[in-house]
Enzyme design. Structure first.
Site, PDB file in Angstrom:
ATOM      1  N   GLU A 197      11.962   2.544  13.894  1.00 36.80           N
ATOM      2  CA  GLU A 197      11.094   3.618  13.544  1.00 36.80           C
ATOM      3  C   GLU A 197       9.764   3.649  14.183  1.00 36.80           C
ATOM      4  OE1 GLU A 197       9.850   2.920   9.250  1.00 36.80           O
ATOM      5  OE2 GLU A 197      10.067   0.804   9.673  1.00 36.80           O
ATOM      6  N   TYR A 222       0.842  -1.039  -0.073  1.00 34.20           N
ATOM      7  CA  TYR A 222       0.199  -0.159   0.146  1.00 34.20           C
ATOM      8  C   TYR A 222       0.843   1.515  -0.070  1.00 34.20           C
ATOM      9  CZ  TYR A 222       0.657   0.960   4.985  1.00 34.20           C
ATOM     10  OH  TYR A 222       1.408   1.247   6.179  1.00 34.20           O
ATOM     11  N   LEU A 241      11.287   1.313   6.940  1.00 37.03           N
ATOM     12  CA  LEU A 241      10.550   1.805   5.629  1.00 37.03           C
ATOM     13  C   LEU A 241      11.324   3.179   5.131  1.00 37.03           C
ATOM     14  CD1 LEU A 241       8.061   1.319   3.776  1.00 37.03           C
ATOM     15  CD2 LEU A 241       7.014   3.354   4.802  1.00 37.03           C
ATOM     16  N   LYS A 273       6.266  -1.974   1.667  1.00 36.03           N
ATOM     17  CA  LYS A 273       5.266  -1.414   2.489  1.00 36.03           C
ATOM     18  C   LYS A 273       4.306  -2.181   2.424  1.00 36.03           C
ATOM     19  CE  LYS A 273       3.151   3.215   3.069  1.00 36.03           C
ATOM     20  NZ  LYS A 273       3.229   3.315   4.518  1.00 36.03           N
TER      21      LYS A 273
HETATM   22  C1  LIG Z   1       6.755   2.011   9.482  1.00 37.00           C
HETATM   23  C2  LIG Z   1       6.397   3.254   8.561  1.00 37.00           C
HETATM   24  N1  LIG Z   1       7.649   4.029   8.706  1.00 37.00           N
HETATM   25  C3  LIG Z   1       7.642   5.233   8.044  1.00 37.00           C
HETATM   26  C4  LIG Z   1       6.566   5.834   7.559  1.00 37.00           C
HETATM   27  C5  LIG Z   1       6.673   6.959   7.090  1.00 37.00           C
HETATM   28  O1  LIG Z   1       6.509   7.280   5.932  1.00 37.00           O
HETATM   29  P1  LIG Z   1       6.042   8.165   4.792  1.00 37.00           P
HETATM   30  O2  LIG Z   1       6.886   9.635   5.189  1.00 37.00           O
HETATM   31  O3  LIG Z   1       6.447   7.839   3.441  1.00 37.00           O
HETATM   32  O4  LIG Z   1       4.565   8.311   5.140  1.00 37.00           O
HETATM   33  C6  LIG Z   1       5.217   4.939   7.701  1.00 37.00           C
HETATM   34  C7  LIG Z   1       4.266   5.507   7.000  1.00 37.00           C
HETATM   35  O5  LIG Z   1       3.005   4.800   7.056  1.00 37.00           O
HETATM   36  C8  LIG Z   1       5.311   3.690   8.173  1.00 37.00           C
HETATM   37  O6  LIG Z   1       4.341   3.018   8.176  1.00 37.00           O
END
Ligand SMILES: Cc1ncc(COP(=O)(O)O)c(C=O)c1O
Length: 287
Positions: free
Chosen positions: A179, A33, A204, A147
Protein backbone atom coordinates in the site's frame (compact mmCIF):
# COMPACT_ATOMS: atom_id res chain seq x y z
CA UNK A 1 -8.52 32.93 15.67
CA UNK A 2 -6.23 30.65 17.66
CA UNK A 3 -6.09 27.03 16.56
CA UNK A 4 -8.10 24.92 18.98
CA UNK A 5 -7.22 21.31 19.74
CA UNK A 6 -8.82 18.70 21.98
CA UNK A 7 -6.77 17.10 24.75
CA UNK A 8 -8.04 14.81 27.50
CA UNK A 9 -11.52 16.24 27.79
CA UNK A 10 -10.79 19.92 27.04
CA UNK A 11 -10.82 22.17 24.00
CA UNK A 12 -7.70 24.37 24.25
CA UNK A 13 -5.63 26.81 22.20
CA UNK A 14 -2.83 24.66 20.79
CA UNK A 15 -0.18 26.58 22.75
CA UNK A 16 -1.79 25.44 26.00
CA UNK A 17 -2.16 21.78 25.06
CA UNK A 18 0.67 19.89 26.77
CA UNK A 19 1.27 16.14 26.92
CA UNK A 20 3.43 14.56 29.62
CA UNK A 21 7.05 13.72 28.95
CA UNK A 22 6.22 10.20 30.19
CA UNK A 23 3.34 9.64 27.79
CA UNK A 24 3.66 6.17 26.28
CA UNK A 25 2.81 7.58 22.88
CA UNK A 26 5.93 9.74 23.11
CA UNK A 27 8.19 7.06 24.61
CA UNK A 28 7.01 3.88 22.85
CA UNK A 29 4.68 4.90 20.04
CA UNK A 30 2.16 2.98 22.17
CA UNK A 31 -1.10 4.17 20.71
CA UNK A 32 -3.39 4.22 17.70
CA UNK A 33 -4.98 6.93 15.63
CA UNK A 34 -7.58 7.77 13.03
CA UNK A 35 -8.09 10.45 10.44
CA UNK A 36 -11.42 11.41 8.93
CA UNK A 37 -12.09 13.70 5.97
CA UNK A 38 -14.49 16.65 6.27
CA UNK A 39 -16.38 17.99 3.29
CA UNK A 40 -19.19 20.53 3.32
CA UNK A 41 -18.91 20.51 7.12
CA UNK A 42 -19.68 16.78 7.28
CA UNK A 43 -17.52 13.94 8.56
CA UNK A 44 -17.12 11.48 5.70
CA UNK A 45 -17.42 7.76 6.44
CA UNK A 46 -17.04 8.55 10.13
CA UNK A 47 -18.86 5.44 11.34
CA UNK A 48 -16.31 3.27 9.55
CA UNK A 49 -13.42 5.30 10.99
CA UNK A 50 -14.84 4.91 14.50
CA UNK A 51 -15.30 1.17 13.90
CA UNK A 52 -11.66 0.89 12.83
CA UNK A 53 -10.53 2.91 15.86
CA UNK A 54 -12.46 0.56 18.13
CA UNK A 55 -10.78 -2.41 16.48
CA UNK A 56 -7.28 -0.89 16.68
CA UNK A 57 -7.82 -0.12 20.38
CA UNK A 58 -9.11 -3.63 21.05
CA UNK A 59 -6.16 -5.21 19.27
CA UNK A 60 -3.67 -3.38 21.52
CA UNK A 61 -5.89 -3.64 24.62
CA UNK A 62 -6.62 0.02 25.33
CA UNK A 63 -10.21 0.65 26.35
CA UNK A 64 -12.08 3.09 24.15
CA UNK A 65 -12.48 6.27 26.21
CA UNK A 66 -15.62 7.42 24.35
CA UNK A 67 -18.77 6.05 22.79
CA UNK A 68 -19.33 6.67 19.08
CA UNK A 69 -21.82 9.39 19.88
CA UNK A 70 -19.30 11.10 22.17
CA UNK A 71 -16.52 10.86 19.58
CA UNK A 72 -18.78 12.32 16.92
CA UNK A 73 -19.88 15.19 19.15
CA UNK A 74 -16.24 16.01 20.01
CA UNK A 75 -15.17 15.87 16.35
CA UNK A 76 -18.02 18.10 15.24
CA UNK A 77 -17.37 20.54 18.05
CA UNK A 78 -13.67 20.72 17.21
CA UNK A 79 -14.40 21.37 13.52
CA UNK A 80 -16.91 24.06 14.53
CA UNK A 81 -14.49 25.76 16.93
CA UNK A 82 -11.86 25.90 14.18
CA UNK A 83 -14.34 27.03 11.54
CA UNK A 84 -13.27 24.06 9.42
CA UNK A 85 -15.71 22.84 6.78
CA UNK A 86 -13.23 21.05 4.50
CA UNK A 87 -10.14 19.13 5.59
CA UNK A 88 -9.11 16.46 7.99
CA UNK A 89 -9.62 15.58 11.65
CA UNK A 90 -6.81 13.62 13.29
CA UNK A 91 -7.48 11.82 16.56
CA UNK A 92 -5.26 9.53 18.59
CA UNK A 93 -5.38 7.53 21.78
CA UNK A 94 -2.25 6.43 23.65
CA UNK A 95 -1.92 4.11 26.63
CA UNK A 96 -1.35 7.15 28.83
CA UNK A 97 1.25 8.41 31.26
CA UNK A 98 3.34 6.11 33.47
CA UNK A 99 6.93 5.49 34.55
CA UNK A 100 8.79 4.01 31.59
CA UNK A 101 8.33 0.25 31.54
CA UNK A 102 7.50 -1.92 28.53
CA UNK A 103 4.63 -3.78 30.17
CA UNK A 104 1.20 -2.17 30.42
CA UNK A 105 0.90 0.22 33.37
CA UNK A 106 -1.79 -0.38 35.99
CA UNK A 107 -4.58 2.13 35.97
CA UNK A 108 -3.14 4.68 33.51
CA UNK A 109 -5.84 6.73 31.75
CA UNK A 110 -5.51 6.87 27.96
CA UNK A 111 -4.31 10.17 26.49
CA UNK A 112 -6.77 11.47 23.88
CA UNK A 113 -5.64 14.13 21.42
CA UNK A 114 -7.42 15.54 18.39
CA UNK A 115 -6.72 18.35 15.93
CA UNK A 116 -7.99 19.66 12.60
CA UNK A 117 -6.18 20.48 9.36
CA UNK A 118 -8.01 22.65 6.87
CA UNK A 119 -7.39 21.37 3.33
CA UNK A 120 -8.99 21.59 -0.08
CA UNK A 121 -10.08 18.05 -0.92
CA UNK A 122 -12.83 18.41 -3.55
CA UNK A 123 -10.86 20.87 -5.69
CA UNK A 124 -7.33 19.71 -4.88
CA UNK A 125 -4.98 20.62 -7.77
CA UNK A 126 -3.41 17.13 -7.53
CA UNK A 127 -6.73 15.63 -8.61
CA UNK A 128 -6.41 17.48 -11.95
CA UNK A 129 -2.73 16.83 -12.58
CA UNK A 130 -2.30 13.45 -10.93
CA UNK A 131 0.66 12.64 -8.72
CA UNK A 132 3.98 10.83 -8.93
CA UNK A 133 4.70 7.74 -6.87
CA UNK A 134 7.93 5.86 -6.19
CA UNK A 135 8.29 2.32 -4.90
CA UNK A 136 10.28 1.48 -1.77
CA UNK A 137 10.76 -1.69 0.29
CA UNK A 138 8.06 -2.22 2.92
CA UNK A 139 10.02 -2.06 6.17
CA UNK A 140 7.03 -2.35 8.53
CA UNK A 141 5.95 -4.86 11.17
CA UNK A 142 3.44 -7.69 10.70
CA UNK A 143 0.32 -5.98 12.11
CA UNK A 144 -0.24 -3.28 9.53
CA UNK A 145 -3.99 -3.76 9.98
CA UNK A 146 -3.66 -1.84 13.27
CA UNK A 147 -3.53 1.92 12.74
CA UNK A 148 -0.51 2.36 15.00
CA UNK A 149 1.02 5.77 15.68
CA UNK A 150 4.45 4.12 15.15
CA UNK A 151 5.01 5.35 11.62
CA UNK A 152 8.78 5.44 11.20
CA UNK A 153 8.79 3.25 8.09
CA UNK A 154 6.20 5.52 6.47
CA UNK A 155 8.11 8.65 7.49
CA UNK A 156 11.19 7.27 5.73
CA UNK A 157 9.19 6.09 2.71
CA UNK A 158 7.43 9.42 2.22
CA UNK A 159 10.65 11.38 2.72
CA UNK A 160 12.28 9.23 0.02
CA UNK A 161 9.30 10.06 -2.22
CA UNK A 162 9.72 13.76 -1.57
CA UNK A 163 13.43 13.64 -2.33
CA UNK A 164 12.60 11.88 -5.62
CA UNK A 165 10.11 14.60 -6.54
CA UNK A 166 7.12 12.31 -5.87
CA UNK A 167 4.12 12.73 -3.58
CA UNK A 168 3.62 9.18 -2.31
CA UNK A 169 5.62 5.98 -1.83
CA UNK A 170 4.18 2.56 -2.65
CA UNK A 171 5.68 -0.01 -0.32
CA UNK A 172 6.69 -3.34 -1.81
CA UNK A 173 7.07 -6.76 -0.22
CA UNK A 174 8.13 -9.90 -2.13
CA UNK A 175 7.69 -7.99 -5.38
CA UNK A 176 4.06 -7.10 -4.60
CA UNK A 177 2.77 -3.65 -3.73
CA UNK A 178 1.31 -3.58 -0.22
CA UNK A 179 0.00 0.00 0.00
CA UNK A 180 1.01 3.65 0.02
CA UNK A 181 2.74 5.37 2.93
CA UNK A 182 -0.61 6.88 3.91
CA UNK A 183 -3.02 5.55 1.28
CA UNK A 184 -4.43 2.42 -0.34
CA UNK A 185 -2.96 1.45 -3.73
CA UNK A 186 -4.98 0.58 -6.85
CA UNK A 187 -4.29 -0.14 -10.51
CA UNK A 188 -6.67 -0.50 -13.43
CA UNK A 189 -5.70 -3.11 -16.01
CA UNK A 190 -5.84 -2.55 -19.77
CA UNK A 191 -8.99 -4.69 -19.79
CA UNK A 192 -10.63 -2.22 -17.37
CA UNK A 193 -10.73 -4.09 -14.07
CA UNK A 194 -9.74 -2.47 -10.80
CA UNK A 195 -7.06 -4.41 -8.97
CA UNK A 196 -6.56 -3.92 -5.24
CA UNK A 197 -4.80 -6.04 -2.65
CA UNK A 198 -7.21 -8.05 -0.48
CA UNK A 199 -7.41 -7.22 3.22
CA UNK A 200 -5.03 -9.04 5.55
CA UNK A 201 -2.55 -8.12 8.28
CA UNK A 202 -0.25 -6.84 5.50
CA UNK A 203 -2.24 -3.63 4.93
CA UNK A 204 -4.44 -1.16 6.73
CA UNK A 205 -8.13 -1.74 5.93
CA UNK A 206 -8.64 1.63 4.25
CA UNK A 207 -12.03 3.18 4.93
CA UNK A 208 -12.00 5.05 1.61
CA UNK A 209 -10.98 1.81 -0.13
CA UNK A 210 -13.98 0.06 1.41
CA UNK A 211 -16.45 2.74 0.33
CA UNK A 212 -15.00 2.95 -3.14
CA UNK A 213 -15.23 -0.82 -3.61
CA UNK A 214 -18.84 -0.73 -2.51
CA UNK A 215 -19.65 2.12 -4.90
CA UNK A 216 -17.85 0.29 -7.73
CA UNK A 217 -19.80 -2.90 -7.06
CA UNK A 218 -23.06 -0.94 -7.13
CA UNK A 219 -22.08 0.44 -10.56
CA UNK A 220 -21.06 -2.97 -11.90
CA UNK A 221 -17.40 -1.99 -12.33
CA UNK A 222 -15.17 -5.07 -12.45
CA UNK A 223 -13.12 -5.61 -9.31
CA UNK A 224 -10.27 -7.97 -8.86
CA UNK A 225 -9.15 -8.23 -5.24
CA UNK A 226 -5.67 -9.70 -5.55
CA UNK A 227 -2.06 -8.71 -5.06
CA UNK A 228 -0.28 -6.96 -7.92
CA UNK A 229 3.42 -6.62 -8.71
CA UNK A 230 5.41 -3.49 -9.41
CA UNK A 231 5.80 -4.60 -13.05
CA UNK A 232 2.03 -4.94 -13.41
CA UNK A 233 1.67 -1.46 -12.01
CA UNK A 234 4.15 -0.04 -14.54
CA UNK A 235 2.10 -1.68 -17.28
CA UNK A 236 -1.33 -0.64 -15.94
CA UNK A 237 -3.78 1.53 -17.90
CA UNK A 238 -4.40 3.69 -14.83
CA UNK A 239 -3.36 3.90 -11.19
CA UNK A 240 -4.74 5.74 -8.20
CA UNK A 241 -4.73 5.94 -4.44
CA UNK A 242 -7.45 6.42 -1.86
CA UNK A 243 -7.32 7.99 1.59
CA UNK A 244 -9.57 9.94 3.92
CA UNK A 245 -7.69 13.18 3.26
CA UNK A 246 -7.54 12.82 -0.55
CA UNK A 247 -10.53 10.60 -1.43
CA UNK A 248 -9.44 9.29 -4.87
CA UNK A 249 -6.24 10.69 -6.38
CA UNK A 250 -4.90 9.76 -9.84
CA UNK A 251 -1.31 8.54 -10.17
CA UNK A 252 0.40 9.43 -13.43
CA UNK A 253 3.94 8.12 -12.90
CA UNK A 254 5.44 5.25 -10.90
CA UNK A 255 9.23 5.30 -10.49
CA UNK A 256 9.37 7.89 -13.28
CA UNK A 257 7.47 5.69 -15.78
CA UNK A 258 4.29 7.13 -17.24
CA UNK A 259 1.13 5.20 -16.46
CA UNK A 260 -1.18 4.95 -19.47
CA UNK A 261 -0.84 8.19 -21.40
CA UNK A 262 0.64 9.97 -18.36
CA UNK A 263 -2.60 11.78 -17.52
CA UNK A 264 -5.33 10.98 -14.98
CA UNK A 265 -7.31 8.11 -16.48
CA UNK A 266 -11.04 8.14 -17.33
CA UNK A 267 -12.08 5.39 -14.90
CA UNK A 268 -10.08 7.00 -12.08
CA UNK A 269 -11.86 10.31 -12.78
CA UNK A 270 -15.22 8.54 -12.72
CA UNK A 271 -14.40 6.82 -9.43
CA UNK A 272 -13.33 10.14 -7.89
CA UNK A 273 -16.60 11.66 -9.06
CA UNK A 274 -18.61 8.77 -7.59
CA UNK A 275 -16.85 9.16 -4.26
CA UNK A 276 -17.37 12.94 -4.23
CA UNK A 277 -21.07 12.50 -5.02
CA UNK A 278 -21.39 10.03 -2.17
CA UNK A 279 -19.53 12.41 0.19
CA UNK A 280 -21.72 15.36 -0.82
CA UNK A 281 -24.99 13.44 -0.67
CA UNK A 282 -27.21 14.08 2.38
CA UNK A 283 -26.67 10.56 3.72
CA UNK A 284 -22.88 10.77 3.40
CA UNK A 285 -21.09 7.50 4.04
CA UNK A 286 -22.02 4.10 2.74
CA UNK A 287 -23.35 1.60 5.25
C1 LIG B 1 -0.84 2.86 5.58
C2 LIG B 1 -2.15 3.41 5.15
N1 LIG B 1 -2.88 2.74 4.24
C3 LIG B 1 -4.07 3.21 3.82
C4 LIG B 1 -4.58 4.40 4.28
C5 LIG B 1 -5.91 4.88 3.78
O1 LIG B 1 -6.91 4.64 4.72
P1 LIG B 1 -8.21 5.56 4.82
O2 LIG B 1 -8.90 5.48 3.50
O3 LIG B 1 -8.99 4.93 5.90
O4 LIG B 1 -7.74 6.94 5.14
C6 LIG B 1 -3.87 5.12 5.25
C7 LIG B 1 -4.40 6.38 5.77
O5 LIG B 1 -3.80 7.06 6.55
C8 LIG B 1 -2.63 4.62 5.69
O6 LIG B 1 -1.90 5.29 6.60
Amino acid sequence: MSRIVFLNGSFLPIEEAKVSFMDRGFLFGDGVYEGVGVLGGRLIDNEAHLTRLERSLREIRISNPYTREEWTRLQEELARRNGMTEGFIYFQVTRGVAERDFVFPEGAAPTVAMFTQAKSIANAPAAETGIAVITVPDLRWERRDIKSISLLAQVLAKQAAKEAGAQEAWMVEDGYVTEGGSSSAFIITKSGSIVVRPLSNAILPGVTRRSLLQLSREKGIVLDERRFTVEEAYDAAEAFLTSASNFVLPIVTIDGRSIGDGKPGPLTKRLRQLYLEMALSPAAGVA
